[in-house]
Design a protein around this motif. Sequence first.
Motif, PDB file in Angstrom:
ATOM      1  N   UNK A   1       0.713  -0.856   0.008  1.00 18.33           N
ATOM      2  CA  UNK A   1      -0.132   0.039   0.107  1.00 18.33           C
ATOM      3  C   UNK A   1       0.797   1.257  -0.038  1.00 18.33           C
ATOM      4  N   UNK A   2       2.104   0.869   0.975  1.00 18.87           N
ATOM      5  CA  UNK A   2       2.768   2.689   0.849  1.00 18.87           C
ATOM      6  C   UNK A   2       3.314   2.939  -0.381  1.00 18.87           C
ATOM      7  N   UNK A   3       3.408   1.601  -1.606  1.00 13.64           N
ATOM      8  CA  UNK A   3       4.378   1.534  -3.440  1.00 13.64           C
ATOM      9  C   UNK A   3       3.088   1.667  -3.670  1.00 13.64           C
ATOM     10  N   UNK A   4       1.868   2.115  -3.187  1.00 10.97           N
ATOM     11  CA  UNK A   4       0.855   2.531  -4.501  1.00 10.97           C
ATOM     12  C   UNK A   4      -0.031   1.406  -4.771  1.00 10.97           C
ATOM     13  N   UNK A   5       0.053   0.375  -3.930  1.00  7.52           N
ATOM     14  CA  UNK A   5      -1.010  -0.829  -4.272  1.00  7.52           C
ATOM     15  C   UNK A   5      -2.403   0.009  -4.044  1.00  7.52           C
ATOM     16  N   UNK A   6      -3.559   0.228  -3.958  1.00  4.13           N
ATOM     17  CA  UNK A   6      -4.797   0.983  -3.477  1.00  4.13           C
ATOM     18  C   UNK A   6      -5.494  -0.030  -2.113  1.00  4.13           C
ATOM     19  N   UNK A   7      -5.567  -1.937  -2.689  1.00  7.12           N
ATOM     20  CA  UNK A   7      -5.942  -2.535  -1.852  1.00  7.12           C
ATOM     21  C   UNK A   7      -5.711  -3.744  -2.110  1.00  7.12           C
ATOM     22  N   UNK A   8      -5.414  -5.208  -0.919  1.00  9.48           N
ATOM     23  CA  UNK A   8      -5.118  -6.775  -1.470  1.00  9.48           C
ATOM     24  C   UNK A   8      -6.247  -6.849  -0.674  1.00  9.48           C
ATOM     25  N   UNK A   9      -6.391  -8.197  -1.399  1.00 11.02           N
ATOM     26  CA  UNK A   9      -7.515  -8.972  -1.355  1.00 11.02           C
ATOM     27  C   UNK A   9      -6.535 -10.429  -0.929  1.00 11.02           C
ATOM     28  N   UNK A  10      -6.357 -11.507   0.304  1.00  5.22           N
ATOM     29  CA  UNK A  10      -6.666 -12.209   0.648  1.00  5.22           C
ATOM     30  C   UNK A  10      -7.575 -13.439   0.151  1.00  5.22           C
ATOM     31  N   UNK A  11      -6.951 -14.474  -0.041  1.00  4.70           N
ATOM     32  CA  UNK A  11      -8.143 -15.840   0.202  1.00  4.70           C
ATOM     33  C   UNK A  11      -9.470 -15.323   1.215  1.00  4.70           C
ATOM     34  N   UNK A  12     -10.016 -16.161   0.692  1.00  8.44           N
ATOM     35  CA  UNK A  12     -11.467 -15.450   1.326  1.00  8.44           C
ATOM     36  C   UNK A  12     -12.241 -14.369   1.074  1.00  8.44           C
ATOM     37  N   UNK A  13     -11.917 -13.604   0.899  1.00 10.91           N
ATOM     38  CA  UNK A  13     -12.526 -11.901   0.375  1.00 10.91           C
ATOM     39  C   UNK A  13     -14.137 -12.619  -0.375  1.00 10.91           C
ATOM     40  N   UNK A  14     -14.804 -11.999   0.151  1.00  6.82           N
ATOM     41  CA  UNK A  14     -16.218 -12.430  -1.010  1.00  6.82           C
ATOM     42  C   UNK A  14     -16.576 -11.784  -2.526  1.00  6.82           C
ATOM     43  N   UNK A  15     -16.894 -11.893  -3.799  1.00  5.88           N
ATOM     44  CA  UNK A  15     -16.779 -11.515  -4.371  1.00  5.88           C
ATOM     45  C   UNK A  15     -17.743  -9.572  -4.071  1.00  5.88           C
ATOM     46  N   UNK A  16     -18.608 -10.008  -3.411  1.00  8.00           N
ATOM     47  CA  UNK A  16     -19.306  -9.070  -3.185  1.00  8.00           C
ATOM     48  C   UNK A  16     -18.742  -7.871  -2.727  1.00  8.00           C
ATOM     49  N   UNK A  17     -17.715  -7.917  -1.693  1.00 10.23           N
ATOM     50  CA  UNK A  17     -16.426  -7.117  -0.767  1.00 10.23           C
ATOM     51  C   UNK A  17     -15.622  -6.489  -2.159  1.00 10.23           C
ATOM     52  N   UNK A  18     -15.562  -7.495  -2.972  1.00  7.81           N
ATOM     53  CA  UNK A  18     -14.783  -6.797  -3.922  1.00  7.81           C
ATOM     54  C   UNK A  18     -15.662  -5.973  -4.940  1.00  7.81           C
TER      55      UNK A  18
END
Length: 131
Positions: A104-121
């Motif tokens: 995130x410090x290098x400019x990646x806005x968000x990271x989704x890890x395994x288990x993140x729901x499609x709805x949340x993304x």
Amino acid sequence: MSRPVRIVIAKPGLDGHDRGAKVIARALRDAGFEVIYTGLHQTPEQIAAAAIQEDADAVGLSLLSGAHMTLFPKVVELLRAEGAGDVVVFGGGIIPAEDIPALKEQGVAEIFTPGASMEAIVVWVRENVPV
């Protein structure tokens, strides 16, 4: 009427597993976004070029190979160098929690890890990617 958000979904590096990227691409498409999937084994240069060529609003990177600390920031850097620093870069895959703050410090806005729901993304993209 505004145009749909355009998202490039890409698989950087040598990671040959794209099922997750395809699932995300389909979920975003089904939610009304315009999705361009670049395919496997893309270099950061190819991904940045595709985002610029496609006039993308966002780039979603999927990586399972462990090279996220190199490849994700490189895509951000290349987009900025080409005057496309407003393109929102987000990622997902097997990303250790301790690496997320540095990404995130290098400019990646968000990271989704395994288990993140499609709805949340989908909700995150709606709330964080302007057209």
